[in-house]
Design a protein around this motif. Structure first.
Motif, short mmCIF file in Angstrom:
data_model
loop_
_atom_site.label_atom_id
_atom_site.label_comp_id
_atom_site.label_asym_id
_atom_site.label_seq_id
_atom_site.Cartn_x
_atom_site.Cartn_y
_atom_site.Cartn_z
N UNK A 141 -37.26 -17.20 -65.18
CA UNK A 141 -36.14 -16.81 -64.35
C UNK A 141 -36.56 -15.50 -63.84
N UNK A 142 -36.56 -14.49 -64.70
CA UNK A 142 -36.62 -13.15 -64.56
C UNK A 142 -38.01 -12.96 -63.48
N UNK A 143 -38.96 -13.64 -64.05
CA UNK A 143 -40.39 -13.78 -62.93
C UNK A 143 -40.07 -14.15 -61.56
N UNK A 144 -39.44 -15.36 -61.61
CA UNK A 144 -39.06 -15.76 -60.18
C UNK A 144 -38.14 -14.85 -59.39
N UNK A 145 -37.26 -14.28 -60.06
CA UNK A 145 -36.31 -13.40 -59.22
C UNK A 145 -37.05 -12.17 -58.84
N UNK A 146 -37.93 -11.41 -59.72
CA UNK A 146 -38.78 -10.50 -59.41
C UNK A 146 -39.78 -10.79 -58.15
N UNK A 147 -40.46 -12.11 -58.03
CA UNK A 147 -41.22 -12.50 -57.25
C UNK A 147 -40.43 -12.44 -55.71
N UNK A 148 -39.34 -13.16 -55.91
CA UNK A 148 -38.37 -13.18 -54.68
C UNK A 148 -38.28 -12.04 -54.21
N UNK A 149 -37.84 -11.16 -55.16
CA UNK A 149 -37.47 -9.65 -54.59
C UNK A 149 -38.76 -9.08 -53.95
N UNK A 150 -39.75 -9.15 -54.48
CA UNK A 150 -40.88 -8.44 -54.00
C UNK A 150 -41.43 -9.12 -52.73
N UNK A 151 -41.08 -10.24 -52.57
CA UNK A 151 -41.55 -11.03 -51.28
C UNK A 151 -40.63 -10.82 -50.03
N UNK A 152 -39.54 -9.99 -50.34
CA UNK A 152 -38.57 -9.98 -49.21
C UNK A 152 -39.19 -9.49 -48.01
N UNK A 153 -39.08 -10.26 -46.81
CA UNK A 153 -39.54 -9.77 -45.73
C UNK A 153 -38.56 -9.99 -44.61
N UNK A 154 -38.64 -9.31 -43.59
CA UNK A 154 -37.91 -9.58 -42.34
C UNK A 154 -37.88 -8.32 -41.58
N UNK A 155 -37.21 -8.65 -40.37
CA UNK A 155 -36.87 -7.41 -39.39
C UNK A 155 -35.56 -7.16 -39.28
N UNK A 156 -35.08 -5.84 -39.09
CA UNK A 156 -33.75 -5.49 -38.82
C UNK A 156 -33.13 -5.83 -37.43
N UNK A 157 -32.27 -6.48 -37.30
CA UNK A 157 -31.67 -6.69 -36.08
C UNK A 157 -31.00 -5.38 -35.40
N UNK A 158 -31.20 -5.12 -34.32
CA UNK A 158 -30.53 -4.00 -33.75
C UNK A 158 -29.40 -4.46 -32.84
N UNK A 159 -28.03 -4.00 -33.33
CA UNK A 159 -26.96 -4.53 -32.51
C UNK A 159 -26.89 -3.73 -31.27
N UNK A 160 -27.38 -2.85 -31.03
CA UNK A 160 -26.97 -2.03 -29.62
C UNK A 160 -28.00 -2.66 -28.68
N UNK A 161 -29.25 -3.11 -29.20
CA UNK A 161 -30.30 -3.51 -28.32
C UNK A 161 -30.71 -2.64 -27.26
N UNK A 162 -31.15 -1.40 -27.54
CA UNK A 162 -31.56 -0.57 -26.42
C UNK A 162 -32.75 -0.88 -25.71
N UNK A 163 -32.62 -0.53 -24.40
CA UNK A 163 -33.90 -0.94 -23.62
C UNK A 163 -35.00 -0.08 -24.18
N UNK A 164 -36.10 -0.81 -24.04
CA UNK A 164 -37.34 -0.16 -24.40
C UNK A 164 -37.95 0.80 -23.39
N UNK A 165 -38.30 1.59 -23.94
CA UNK A 165 -39.19 2.58 -23.18
C UNK A 165 -40.57 2.16 -22.49
N UNK A 166 -40.68 2.44 -21.29
CA UNK A 166 -41.85 1.88 -20.77
C UNK A 166 -43.19 2.47 -21.41
N UNK A 167 -44.20 1.78 -21.41
CA UNK A 167 -45.43 2.31 -21.75
C UNK A 167 -46.50 1.85 -21.14
N UNK A 168 -47.27 2.93 -20.67
CA UNK A 168 -48.55 2.61 -19.83
C UNK A 168 -49.66 3.21 -20.67
N UNK A 169 -50.54 2.22 -20.98
CA UNK A 169 -51.76 2.85 -21.93
C UNK A 169 -52.85 2.17 -21.55
N UNK A 170 -54.10 2.69 -21.74
CA UNK A 170 -55.13 1.70 -21.76
C UNK A 170 -55.66 0.92 -23.29
#
Lengths: 206, 179
Positions: free
Chosen positions: B17-46
């Motif tokens: 149980x401990x091993x499964x719990x540890x593995x689950x914690x280690x595998x925690x993946x995700x993106x943080x949702x930004x509540x304000x959703x700011x406009x993305x600054x423009x990018x012009x690159x080669x």
């Protein structure tokens, strides 16, 4: 058939239990070492290179410091456009690869400028990236070298949401081989928190 | 003997149980949702083929912007998973732009050839670090997901496994929202 299956299950459980006990024993050994350093700190010596690292886990944050030996620092920056003199200057400092993880559910904020190396009853400030950049400016390092330096250092400020983490170099104006206690701090919901990693040592210049 | 077996089984169950719990914690993946959703600054690159990319031209698509460098260990570790994500999702509506911090194509090209799978998405050259400095990036790697309206919807600071199901789900949900 049932007996055979039961025997296999029993063998598996016994094998698992045995390996778990071995793992637990190894973990205890690390903790015993850690206990001398700090109750919440683990200390690991790389069996191949001999470099040492320390990790503190506390209240949803983990801080890991791994020694960067001077030769590695010299090589890293020489390969990124540093002059021999500049690479040597950086290699002369006490440098760690530093990893901080937000392992809790709440966002945290870090200001590395607030961290201190406690040595001989003195609190030594880390040498921060802007101070280094002033040196590089005087030494007229190329823009590419300075950009690589900027992004290789642990950021001055960081905001870590749940699951976020960061990695970069931190340096202290201490001689090679010097040992100190690192007092690190962070804020969580506006509240200041702090922790300590005892017995951290700068790499030796071998 | 029976008591010992029972104890071993109980300890095994606890450790499992401990091993499964540890593995689950280690595998925690995700993106943080930004509540304000700011406009993305423009990018012009080669990119490495000298093609110019402009973020404004991609409006209406979901765009993943990843800031990285070849010498950054977590950046190196996550790039193959970014390629797998790129291959997995609909390329018509999903764009990956990997913006390199200050290195030349001559430095990047030999490095990417060593990755498995090697990146096929565009790698843009931010040679003077101007885009890095303009965007809210404190350290490498940092990744942003821009929605079809050109707003920053998600952020990830530090390395990720981009083809992790939890993360794929977050991006897929953005792709489902049509303009």
């Amino acid at each position: 058939m049932k007996t055979c299956l039961l025997q296999q299950i029993s063998a598996f459980i016994l094998l698992f239990a045995t390996s778990s006990f071995i793992q637990a024993a190894e973990s205890d050994a690390v903790q015993e070492t850690a206990a001398r350093v700090s109750a919440k700190t683990s200390h690991v010596i790389d069996p191949d290179g001999g470099t040492e690292s320390w990790e503190a886990d506390a209240e949803g944050i983990s801080v890991n410091l791994a020694q960067i030996v001077p030769d590695r620092a010299r090589g890293f920056f020489a390969a990124r456009g540093f002059t021999k003199e500049a690479a040597e200057k950086y290699a002369h400092s006490c440098t760690f690869e530093t990893v901080v993880r937000n392992e809790g559910d709440t966002a945290i904020d870090l200001h590395v400028a607030d961290w201190r190396a406690l040595v001989n009853q003195q609190a030594v400030k880390p040498m921060l990236e802007p101070a280094w950049q002033s040196e590089w400016e005087q030494m007229k390092l190329s823009q590419a070298a300075r950009i690589a330096f900027r992004w290789s250092q642990f950021p001055l400020q960081q905001h870590f949401e749940k699951g976020d983490w960061g990695q970069g170099m931190t340096t202290y104006p201490l001689p090679h081989g010097a040992c100190f206690d690192l007092a690190f701090s962070w804020t969580e919901n506006g509240k200041s928190r702090s922790g300590i990693i005892k017995g951290v040592c700068c790499a030796q210049d071998k | 003997m029976h008591k010992i077996s029972k104890s071993i089984m109980m300890i095994s169950a606890l450790l499992l149980a401990l091993a499964v719990g540890t593995a689950a914690a280690a595998e925690q993946q995700g993106l943080t949702a930004l509540a304000a959703k700011p406009a993305a600054k423009n990018i012009t690159l080669k990119d490495m083929d000298n093609k110019t990319w402009n973020l404004a031209d991609l409006k209406g698509k979901v765009i993943l912007v990843n800031f990285w460098a070849t010498w950054c260990p977590p950046c190196r570790a996550e790039l193959p998973s970014l390629e797998r994500l790129w291959l997995q999702l609909n390329k018509q509506d999903f764009v990956v732009l990997a913006i390199n911090a200050g290195e030349s194509a001559d430095t990047i090209f030999p490095f990417t050839g060593l990755l498995e799978p090697a990146p096929t998405f565009p790698i843009l050259l931010d040679l003077d670090s101007a885009v890095l400095n303009a965007w809210p990036v404190m350290g490498l790697p940092t990744t942003f997901i821009i929605d079809r309206q050109g707003r920053i919807a998600y952020r990830a600071v530090g390395g990720r496994e981009f083809d992790d199901p939890a993360l794929v789900k977050q991006i897929s949900e953005l792709l489902q929202h049509k303009l």
